[in-house]
Design a protein around this motif. Structure first.
Motif, mmCIF file in Angstrom:
data_model
loop_
_atom_site.group_PDB
_atom_site.id
_atom_site.type_symbol
_atom_site.label_atom_id
_atom_site.label_comp_id
_atom_site.label_asym_id
_atom_site.label_seq_id
_atom_site.Cartn_x
_atom_site.Cartn_y
_atom_site.Cartn_z
ATOM 1 N N GLY A 51 0.794 -1.220 0.000
ATOM 2 C CA GLY A 51 0.000 0.000 0.000
ATOM 3 C C GLY A 51 0.827 1.270 0.000
ATOM 4 N N GLY A 52 2.078 1.180 -0.464
ATOM 5 C CA GLY A 52 2.908 2.372 -0.565
ATOM 6 C C GLY A 52 3.241 2.987 0.773
ATOM 7 N N TRP A 53 3.249 2.201 1.846
ATOM 8 C CA TRP A 53 3.497 2.648 3.226
ATOM 9 C C TRP A 53 2.436 3.636 3.721
ATOM 10 N N ILE A 54 1.364 3.801 2.953
ATOM 11 C CA ILE A 54 0.399 4.850 3.266
ATOM 12 C C ILE A 54 -1.040 4.334 3.355
ATOM 13 N N SER A 82 1.027 3.722 9.212
ATOM 14 C CA SER A 82 1.236 4.287 7.880
ATOM 15 C C SER A 82 2.080 5.544 7.996
ATOM 16 N N SER A 83 2.650 5.957 6.867
ATOM 17 C CA SER A 83 3.500 7.144 6.879
ATOM 18 C C SER A 83 2.713 8.416 7.137
ATOM 19 N N THR A 84 1.374 8.379 7.011
ATOM 20 C CA THR A 84 0.562 9.538 7.363
ATOM 21 C C THR A 84 0.401 9.663 8.872
ATOM 22 N N SER A 122 4.917 -5.870 -1.845
ATOM 23 C CA SER A 122 5.067 -4.491 -2.288
ATOM 24 C C SER A 122 5.781 -3.672 -1.215
ATOM 25 N N ALA A 123 5.130 -2.648 -0.645
ATOM 26 C CA ALA A 123 5.771 -1.871 0.418
ATOM 27 C C ALA A 123 6.141 -2.761 1.595
ATOM 28 N N TRP A 185 -7.415 6.992 -1.218
ATOM 29 C CA TRP A 185 -6.209 7.585 -0.649
ATOM 30 C C TRP A 185 -6.574 8.575 0.457
ATOM 31 N N PRO A 186 -5.720 8.734 1.466
ATOM 32 C CA PRO A 186 -6.011 9.679 2.549
ATOM 33 C C PRO A 186 -6.153 11.108 2.034
ATOM 34 N N SER A 187 -6.864 11.906 2.790
ATOM 35 C CA SER A 187 -7.071 13.307 2.429
ATOM 36 C C SER A 187 -5.739 14.023 2.281
#
Length: 314
Positions: A51-54, A82-84, A122-123, A185-187
């Motif tokens: 998930g792209g670390w996100i 997650s990175s967020t 993936s991530a 995707w997150p805001s």
């Protein structure tokens, strides 16, 4: 019991979902545990989602973990921040936290905490290899040691995050997988985000300021000399998201440094392709893990372990 490649899995599974294993900085982390019934002290595989670390969660591709567990391995599909929520090294700290849980409350589930592997997609594949190359986690409080594991498996991972890795082009003739195109995707995150954006977000810095020195510090390729466990890399030759060259080059670098590595290319397979979840592919992964984690042995049937989701999740 080892399941030879090509043979069907043989164990029924007890599924123990939503177990809390840590609260770093107040953020609740949970895991879903798949236990093979009738196996005495099975080795444990920690599964790290993509998930792209996100984006993504431990519930992503849940059937994948169950299929591996049917080969006599306990599989814990874990959350990581997650990175967020928190930048690197939070994700590695969360992996360490899961292993610490296995060595504490997790022992009640009868697993062998001396035989642990990391398996990511993936991530998650990037994190699996990076964790094995991190003897002491940079920027972590009190110089927290990296996770002690015996093997790592990576599905279609990106291992060189630097500009050199950008020369590895994904397959332009394959479609972007629907789950990525339809991802919520997150805001504030561009949809879909660029690879450079995701890498900068992992580091917790602005995309315009990220440099190769910082990206090399979180690239398994640049840390291959510190990877001391057997590695199995699997990648599709028609990956539209992460170039197959990432796994090819990672395997070459590990071999150059005389590490134990196996590379399996799935002809024509895309990113998160169903080919990675076939009986044959999962049996190959199981055989590799049994080889390097040691054998598990069947035990006479036991009553199903009492499991109270609510009490374990508090």
């Amino acid at each position: 019991m080892r399941t030879p490649v090509g043979q069907s899995a043989r164990y029924e599974i007890q599924f123990c979902p939503d177990i809390e294993f840590g609260r770093p900085d107040g953020h609740v982390l949970r895991l879903d545990l798949s236990l093979p019934l009738g196996v005495a002290a099975p080795a444990v595989v920690l599964y790290l989602h993509g998930g792209g670390w996100i984006t993504g969660s431990r519930k992503s591709h849940a059937a994948r973990a169950e299929r591996l567990a049917q080969h006599g391995l306990a599989v814990a599909s874990i959350d990581y921040r997650s990175s967020t929520v928190a930048p690197f090294p939070a994700q590695i700290i969360d992996i360490v936290t899961a292993i610490e849980w296995l060595n504490g409350p997790g022992q009640a589930f009868g697993v062998d905490t001396n035989r642990v592997a990391l398996w990511g997609a993936s991530a998650g594949a990037h994190l699996a290899l990076l964790a094995t190359a991190t003897p002491a986690i940079p920027r972590a409080p009190h110089d927290l040691p990296g996770p002690h594991v015996q093997a790592a498996v990576g599905y279609f991972g990106c291992y060189d995050l630097t500009s050199r890795g950008d020369h590895d082009r994904p397959d332009a003739g394959s479609p972007i997988p629907r789950e990525i195109l339809e991802q919520d995707w997150p805001s504030g995150v561009p949809a879909p985000p660029s690879a450079r954006y995701l890498r900068a977000r992992l580091l917790g810095i602005d995309e315009s300021t990220v440099c190769d020195r910082e990206l090399a510090a979180v690239s398994p390729f640049a840390k291959a000399h510190d990877i001391h466990v057997p590695v199995f890399l699997l990648h599709g030759t028609r990956d539209s998201v992460t170039s197959v060259q990432q796994s090819r080059r990672m395997a070459q670098e590990l071999r150059r440094r005389e590490k134990t590595v196996r590379l399996r290319l799935l002809e024509g397979a895309n990113h998160e392709d169903s080919a990675f979840d076939t009986d044959t592919t999962v049996a190959e992964v199981a055989a590799f893990l049994h080889e390097h984690l040691g054998r598990s042995y069947p035990t006479p049937p036991l009553p199903t372990m009492p499991y109270n989701k609510e009490s374990d999740s508090k």
